[in-house]
Design a protein around this motif. Structure first.
Motif, PDB file in Angstrom:
ATOM      1  N   ALA A 123       0.773  -1.293   0.160  1.00 37.59           N
ATOM      2  CA  ALA A 123       0.079  -0.051  -0.009  1.00 37.59           C
ATOM      3  C   ALA A 123       0.892   1.396  -0.057  1.00 37.59           C
ATOM      4  O   ALA A 123       0.406   2.264   0.996  1.00 37.59           O
ATOM      5  CB  ALA A 123      -0.841  -0.132   1.132  1.00 37.59           C
ATOM      6  N   PRO A 124       1.593   1.420  -0.984  1.00 37.67           N
ATOM      7  CA  PRO A 124       2.411   2.753  -0.901  1.00 37.67           C
ATOM      8  C   PRO A 124       1.641   4.034  -1.446  1.00 37.67           C
ATOM      9  O   PRO A 124       0.727   3.717  -2.279  1.00 37.67           O
ATOM     10  CB  PRO A 124       3.663   2.655  -2.084  1.00 37.67           C
ATOM     11  N   GLU A 125       1.696   5.016  -0.940  1.00 39.84           N
ATOM     12  CA  GLU A 125       0.995   6.220  -1.231  1.00 39.84           C
ATOM     13  C   GLU A 125       1.805   7.359  -1.437  1.00 39.84           C
ATOM     14  O   GLU A 125       2.930   7.472  -0.101  1.00 39.84           O
ATOM     15  CB  GLU A 125      -0.254   6.653  -0.159  1.00 39.84           C
ATOM     16  N   PHE A 126       1.733   8.447  -2.153  1.00 38.50           N
ATOM     17  CA  PHE A 126       2.795   9.503  -2.169  1.00 38.50           C
ATOM     18  C   PHE A 126       1.775  10.498  -2.331  1.00 38.50           C
ATOM     19  O   PHE A 126       1.057  10.703  -3.159  1.00 38.50           O
ATOM     20  CB  PHE A 126       3.807   9.345  -3.435  1.00 38.50           C
ATOM     21  N   HIS A 127       2.361  11.723  -1.521  1.00 38.23           N
ATOM     22  CA  HIS A 127       1.566  12.798  -1.452  1.00 38.23           C
ATOM     23  C   HIS A 127       2.522  14.104  -1.266  1.00 38.23           C
ATOM     24  O   HIS A 127       3.529  13.963  -0.732  1.00 38.23           O
ATOM     25  CB  HIS A 127       0.772  12.886  -0.333  1.00 38.23           C
ATOM     26  N   ARG A 128       1.850  15.076  -2.241  1.00 34.80           N
ATOM     27  CA  ARG A 128       2.934  16.477  -2.363  1.00 34.80           C
ATOM     28  C   ARG A 128       2.374  17.372  -1.071  1.00 34.80           C
ATOM     29  O   ARG A 128       1.202  17.856  -1.061  1.00 34.80           O
ATOM     30  CB  ARG A 128       2.921  17.090  -3.732  1.00 34.80           C
ATOM     31  N   ILE A 129       3.196  17.501  -0.124  1.00 35.56           N
ATOM     32  CA  ILE A 129       2.940  18.537   0.868  1.00 35.56           C
ATOM     33  C   ILE A 129       3.900  19.581   1.046  1.00 35.56           C
ATOM     34  O   ILE A 129       5.226  19.338   0.885  1.00 35.56           O
ATOM     35  CB  ILE A 129       3.076  17.522   2.321  1.00 35.56           C
ATOM     36  N   ASP A 130       3.232  20.671   0.847  1.00 36.84           N
ATOM     37  CA  ASP A 130       4.165  21.884   0.901  1.00 36.84           C
ATOM     38  C   ASP A 130       5.271  21.884   0.010  1.00 36.84           C
ATOM     39  O   ASP A 130       6.598  22.372   0.217  1.00 36.84           O
ATOM     40  CB  ASP A 130       4.920  22.160   2.439  1.00 36.84           C
ATOM     41  N   GLY A 131       5.060  21.385  -1.164  1.00 34.81           N
ATOM     42  CA  GLY A 131       6.041  21.447  -2.045  1.00 34.81           C
ATOM     43  C   GLY A 131       7.070  20.256  -2.260  1.00 34.81           C
ATOM     44  O   GLY A 131       7.963  20.318  -3.171  1.00 34.81           O
ATOM     45  N   THR A 132       6.875  19.351  -1.450  1.00 32.48           N
ATOM     46  CA  THR A 132       7.675  18.165  -1.264  1.00 32.48           C
ATOM     47  C   THR A 132       6.842  16.822  -1.195  1.00 32.48           C
ATOM     48  O   THR A 132       5.788  16.914  -0.821  1.00 32.48           O
ATOM     49  CB  THR A 132       8.708  18.177   0.113  1.00 32.48           C
ATOM     50  N   TRP A 133       7.314  15.805  -2.125  1.00 30.02           N
ATOM     51  CA  TRP A 133       6.910  14.506  -2.145  1.00 30.02           C
ATOM     52  C   TRP A 133       6.991  13.640  -0.992  1.00 30.02           C
ATOM     53  O   TRP A 133       8.299  13.610  -0.610  1.00 30.02           O
ATOM     54  CB  TRP A 133       7.155  13.839  -3.565  1.00 30.02           C
ATOM     55  N   TYR A 134       6.195  13.124  -0.304  1.00 32.41           N
ATOM     56  CA  TYR A 134       6.463  12.080   0.527  1.00 32.41           C
ATOM     57  C   TYR A 134       5.777  10.639   0.491  1.00 32.41           C
ATOM     58  O   TYR A 134       4.838  10.775  -0.102  1.00 32.41           O
ATOM     59  CB  TYR A 134       5.763  12.631   2.249  1.00 32.41           C
ATOM     60  N   LEU A 135       6.259   9.563   0.609  1.00 32.02           N
ATOM     61  CA  LEU A 135       5.724   8.245   0.395  1.00 32.02           C
ATOM     62  C   LEU A 135       5.689   7.868   1.748  1.00 32.02           C
ATOM     63  O   LEU A 135       6.627   7.388   2.379  1.00 32.02           O
ATOM     64  CB  LEU A 135       6.692   7.610  -0.540  1.00 32.02           C
ATOM     65  N   MET A 136       4.567   7.073   1.664  1.00 34.62           N
ATOM     66  CA  MET A 136       4.209   6.390   2.964  1.00 34.62           C
ATOM     67  C   MET A 136       3.884   4.700   2.669  1.00 34.62           C
ATOM     68  O   MET A 136       3.230   4.617   1.702  1.00 34.62           O
ATOM     69  CB  MET A 136       2.965   6.923   3.532  1.00 34.62           C
ATOM     70  N   TYR A 137       4.375   3.836   3.464  1.00 37.55           N
ATOM     71  CA  TYR A 137       4.148   2.450   2.914  1.00 37.55           C
ATOM     72  C   TYR A 137       4.168   1.715   4.151  1.00 37.55           C
ATOM     73  O   TYR A 137       4.579   2.056   5.224  1.00 37.55           O
ATOM     74  CB  TYR A 137       5.166   2.036   1.975  1.00 37.55           C
ATOM     75  N   THR A 138       3.651   0.441   4.244  1.00 31.01           N
ATOM     76  CA  THR A 138       3.500  -0.673   5.224  1.00 31.01           C
ATOM     77  C   THR A 138       4.408  -1.579   4.829  1.00 31.01           C
ATOM     78  O   THR A 138       4.457  -2.000   3.905  1.00 31.01           O
ATOM     79  CB  THR A 138       2.109  -1.146   5.246  1.00 31.01           C
ATOM     80  N   SER A 139       5.311  -1.955   5.951  1.00 30.18           N
ATOM     81  CA  SER A 139       6.157  -3.028   5.589  1.00 30.18           C
ATOM     82  C   SER A 139       6.342  -3.692   7.189  1.00 30.18           C
ATOM     83  O   SER A 139       6.221  -3.066   8.052  1.00 30.18           O
ATOM     84  CB  SER A 139       7.485  -2.860   5.088  1.00 30.18           C
ATOM     85  N   GLY A 140       7.087  -4.927   7.319  1.00 30.20           N
ATOM     86  CA  GLY A 140       7.023  -5.556   8.361  1.00 30.20           C
ATOM     87  C   GLY A 140       8.652  -6.150   8.487  1.00 30.20           C
ATOM     88  O   GLY A 140       9.390  -6.073   7.736  1.00 30.20           O
ATOM     89  N   ASN A 141       8.542  -7.138   9.649  1.00 28.90           N
ATOM     90  CA  ASN A 141       9.968  -7.904   9.745  1.00 28.90           C
ATOM     91  C   ASN A 141       9.719  -9.142   9.405  1.00 28.90           C
ATOM     92  O   ASN A 141      10.734 -10.032   9.777  1.00 28.90           O
ATOM     93  CB  ASN A 141      10.238  -7.711  11.439  1.00 28.90           C
TER      94      ASN A 141
END
Length: 363
Positions: free
Chosen positions: A124-142
């Motif tokens: 489930a990777p998501e990428f968002h532009r916040i205040d002019g910068t791209w951030y990518l949030m994803y789920t992973s484990g061990n």
């Protein structure tokens, strides 16, 4: 993507007017001597040729096989798409047309293979532009087989596009199981939304953020599965996705187990003033998008707009058989949606595989 700690993974005709206008303009330019021969600019390996873009006036689902938990953004002339990989990597593909994503090359933009705490089962990777910068949030484990260690992680792009390169910023909730993170910007604040177990219910939660990788303050549950359509196969609310339109804030979420054909979308609306108040959120009494037309388990969606900004599109995954579940059989699908007279979104029904429909306006 539904998971339980310690358990198994749970249209119309193509317009001809543009072609006529293009031919007339070309003839006029030639007549006035304004067309000059020149070498075309080099294309990136993942971009189709310009002629292919112009010819692509329609498309059909699916956009990608093995495309669970998809996310698409249109930015600066390109569509960008990422999906679940199941391994140690986050991938990205891009194209100048939506149909071009079907054959675009996957690029690994992040690899956690050397980090034990987040080495495995990337979802489930998501990428968002916040205040002019791209951030990518994803789920992973061990672990690739035990999903008890699944956590959200945040990357920050040091480049100008979702292709990165990325740097690791942090794990917002390091001490608890949490998946399917997304961002909400509301009332001048930044919030993270995610899915987490609350008792026997996989639920939607929210907390304020001091920056895109740091959660602060109280964590609040805003939606728990209770209706019969939210509890088929398992009690699940997951994969929140924010849709803001004409001053209103909606959040879709996926309900029931993804191991069933009854995985579907529900809808929340922020009807109060404080996103951190459970009572500020109103849930629809029935699902807003569900199995139809040979598409089963449609869910885990995102939203994007057409290149000219006039159309709203939904991206989601679905199965082509009622016997398929949470695995790599899920395909990425897209379609345009509209809004009802009362301002609520109208997603319609999933478009059947192979049915052509117009490409986004402005391509």
């Amino acid at each position: 993507m539904a998971t339980t700690p310690g358990r198994s993974l749970h249209i119309g005709p193509i317009p001809r007017g543009r072609a006529v206008i293009a031919l007339a303009l070309a003839a006029a330019l030639v007549a006035f001597g304004l067309v000059a021969a020149a070498n075309p600019p080099a294309l990136a390996a993942d971009e189709p040729a310009e002629g292919a873009d112009i010819a692509q006036a329609a498309l059909a689902n699916p956009i990608r096989d093995n495309g669970a938990d998809p996310w698409i953004e249109y930015y600066d002339g390109h569509y960008y798409m990422s999906t679940t990989t199941w391994d140690s990597t986050v991938i990205m593909r891009r194209a100048t047309t939506l149909a071009g994503l079907k054959t675009a090359t996957d690029t690994v933009v992040w690899d956690d293979s050397g980090t034990a705490s987040r080495c495995c089962s990337h979802w489930a990777p998501e990428f968002h532009r916040i205040d002019g910068t791209w951030y990518l949030m994803y789920t992973s484990g061990n672990s690739q087989t035990n999903f008890d260690g699944q956590r959200l992680h945040v990357l920050r792009s040091t480049g100008d596009t979702p292709m990165g390169p990325y740097e690791f910023m942090g794990t917002p909730l390091p001490n608890q199981w949490n998946i399917d993170g997304t961002y909400l910007e509301a009332n001048g604040g930044l919030y993270m939304m995610w899915s987490e177990w609350v008792g026997a219910d996989q639920s939607i939660r929210i907390a304020a953020m001091s920056n895109p990788w740091t959660v602060t303050g109280t964590q609040v549950t805003i939606s728990r599965p209770s209706a019969s359509w939210e509890t088929v196969g398992a009690r699940v609310n997951e994969a929140p996705a924010v849709l803001q339109h004409e001053g209103r804030t909606f959040v879709t979420f996926s309900a029931s187990s993804c191991n069933t054909p009854d995985y579907k979308l529900g809808l929340l609306e922020l009807t109060g003033s404080d996103p951190l108040s459970t009572s500020a959120w109103t849930k629809t009494s029935s699902p807003v998008f569900q199995a139809a037309n040979g598409v089963y388990g449609p869910g885990h969606n995102g939203f994007f707009t057409s290149p000219d900004g006039t159309e709203h599109w939904i991206v989601y995954h679905g199965n082509a058989s009622s016997s398929q579940g949470c695995g790599n059989t899920r395909q990425t699908r897209v379609q345009e949606f509209t809004f009802n007279a009362d301002g609520t979104p109208n997603f319609g029904s999933p478009i059947a595989n192979g049915v052509t429909f117009p490409a986004p306006s402005g391509e």
